[in-house]
Design an enzyme around this catalytic site. Sequence first.
Site, short mmCIF file in Angstrom:
data_model
loop_
_atom_site.label_atom_id
_atom_site.label_comp_id
_atom_site.label_asym_id
_atom_site.label_seq_id
_atom_site.Cartn_x
_atom_site.Cartn_y
_atom_site.Cartn_z
N GLU A 339 5.41 22.77 9.12
CA GLU A 339 5.38 22.35 7.59
C GLU A 339 6.89 22.23 7.32
O GLU A 339 7.24 22.31 6.15
CB GLU A 339 4.70 23.35 7.07
CG GLU A 339 3.40 23.76 7.20
CD GLU A 339 2.53 22.61 6.71
OE1 GLU A 339 2.90 21.98 6.00
OE2 GLU A 339 1.48 22.51 7.21
N THR A 406 -1.99 12.24 8.06
CA THR A 406 -1.99 10.96 7.11
C THR A 406 -3.02 11.10 6.10
O THR A 406 -4.02 10.36 6.19
CB THR A 406 -2.23 9.70 7.83
OG1 THR A 406 -3.19 9.99 8.98
CG2 THR A 406 -0.97 9.49 8.91
N ASP A 408 -3.87 13.28 2.08
CA ASP A 408 -3.26 14.39 1.05
C ASP A 408 -2.02 13.65 0.68
O ASP A 408 -1.20 14.52 0.06
CB ASP A 408 -3.11 15.67 1.62
CG ASP A 408 -4.43 16.63 1.55
OD1 ASP A 408 -5.29 16.15 1.02
OD2 ASP A 408 -4.34 17.56 2.35
#
Length: 565
Positions: A339, A406, A408
């Site tokens: 993240e 790919t 949100d």
Amino acid sequence: MSTETPRRRSRLRWIPVRSGRSKVVAGLTALVVPLAAMVGLASPAAAAATATATYTKKSDWGSGFEGQWTVKNTGTTALSSWTIEWDFPSGTAAGSAWDANLTKSGNHYTAKNLSWNGTVAPGASISFGFNGTGSGSPTGCKLNGASCDGGPNVPGDNPPSAPGTPTTSDVTNTSVKLSWSAATDDKGVKNYDVLRDGAKVATVTGTTYTNTGLTAGTDYSYAVQARDTADQTGPASGSVSVRTTGGGGGEQPGGDKVNLGYFTNWGVYGRNYHVKNLVTSGSAAKITHINYAFGNVQNGKCTIGDSYADYDKAYQSCYDLVEDPRWADVFDGIDLDWEYPNACGLTCDTSGPGALKKLSDATRAKFGSKNLVTAAITADGSDGGKIDATDYAGAAQSMDWYNVMTYDFFGAWAAKGPTAPHSPLTSYAGIPQQGFTSADAIAKLKAQGVPAKKLLLGIGFYGRGWTGVTQAAPGGTATGAAPGTYEAGIEDYKVLKNSCPTTGTIAGTAYAHCGSNWWSYDTPATIGTKMTWAKNQGLGGAFFWEFSGDTANGELVTAMDSGLK
């Protein structure tokens, strides 16, 4: 991506179930942080009568294309900087670019080098790329104010055509023979560059080449591109994948593309989606890998996330957990949830762009060559965005593949809109943020040097939506998030297909306007389009989040399976 945590996942994945041709991968969360990318502007360019600029269309997916310019220093002294100018006809436009500062005035485009790639040594080349729309070709090219073909005294010269896609033969543990049909050129083809996983490994004069010194039981991807007598390179051929003989571990059945799905432990509750549903829906026979979500990282240890769902209910699981003798040989590897950089930026983490490579190298060293090591990563392809903040190419050397998230890109965390599809394949007029598309993300990762075969395209088995919307087309205003079964602004595909059927498509995905609600989501038809695009890009396959959003008969999994064949 949004700074509001629009995604529904962030921890660890494992599962003790294997079905048909499916493989099982455990997954680990990485805690991540941002890096601000600083880019300087180049100084004014010097005259370049001894340099050329050539244009190639690297790929075309119908609704858009990837273009590339290459500057070659044909002189005897180094270039200190470069500027390319050209015009596109009406209806053709360049969008996001990488490795250059691109500006436009009407249909006239100007690209300048960045601070780190302005110097071009004699005989060397430098390239930059961009995503575009339309079918026109550039005209009026100037390089540092002079003609792009090397000056007014050098006649124009078209680059060679793409050679035929290579075929493979004589495959052994350590070598493979390649053959291809010749390219054509108005002034003659001089030789061919052989590309392996995107990098040049040889230049040959004929149309065959045997690559030696390879690793047994390993996947490779090859393409070739021609050079003409002026040393211009044309577009690359199609790519061919091949696995050397011998070795072990990590093989895809029959050389198939990866078709990976996430199984969530909380799905056993309200959604009533259990391991057996993988079989009854027909999904298990149509996928290659399962990622189980989630476990946690606590005090430096891998721990379970929900004891009842994970193992008290008879299914479970990071090294100690993966190798636990209670489920020996169930797991094929580990998947890192990367993240970086997260919303807090440098205020909470200064790991830097090399952090993922350090993590992936250490993980590979611990798990060895016969286990899978993969990672789910950002799809922020904007200039100076999250992809620019991490050395994905360096880390890819220890990775089997990346799950590029790919989806949100847009959602009701922007409560008042504008409404936008959350998983656009390509850009479109009015997109709220340039670079937030699948095409931009994949292009940027490939430009970094990540091999296409190590990239999987992400599909969401759900929709994102707004309420208080009167405009059917994307770009409307809203009053907030549309109601959802478990969370406002999000709903499973199996619900939306009946409650709010699609009313249009844009940028390779679907949208729906029903009453005052507006949703975007993928359908079997749009998934088919995306799978075709993924194959044309040479990607390693696709993955999805997550099983329980599909219909009882697995129609989205079926669309992915069919599209990847």
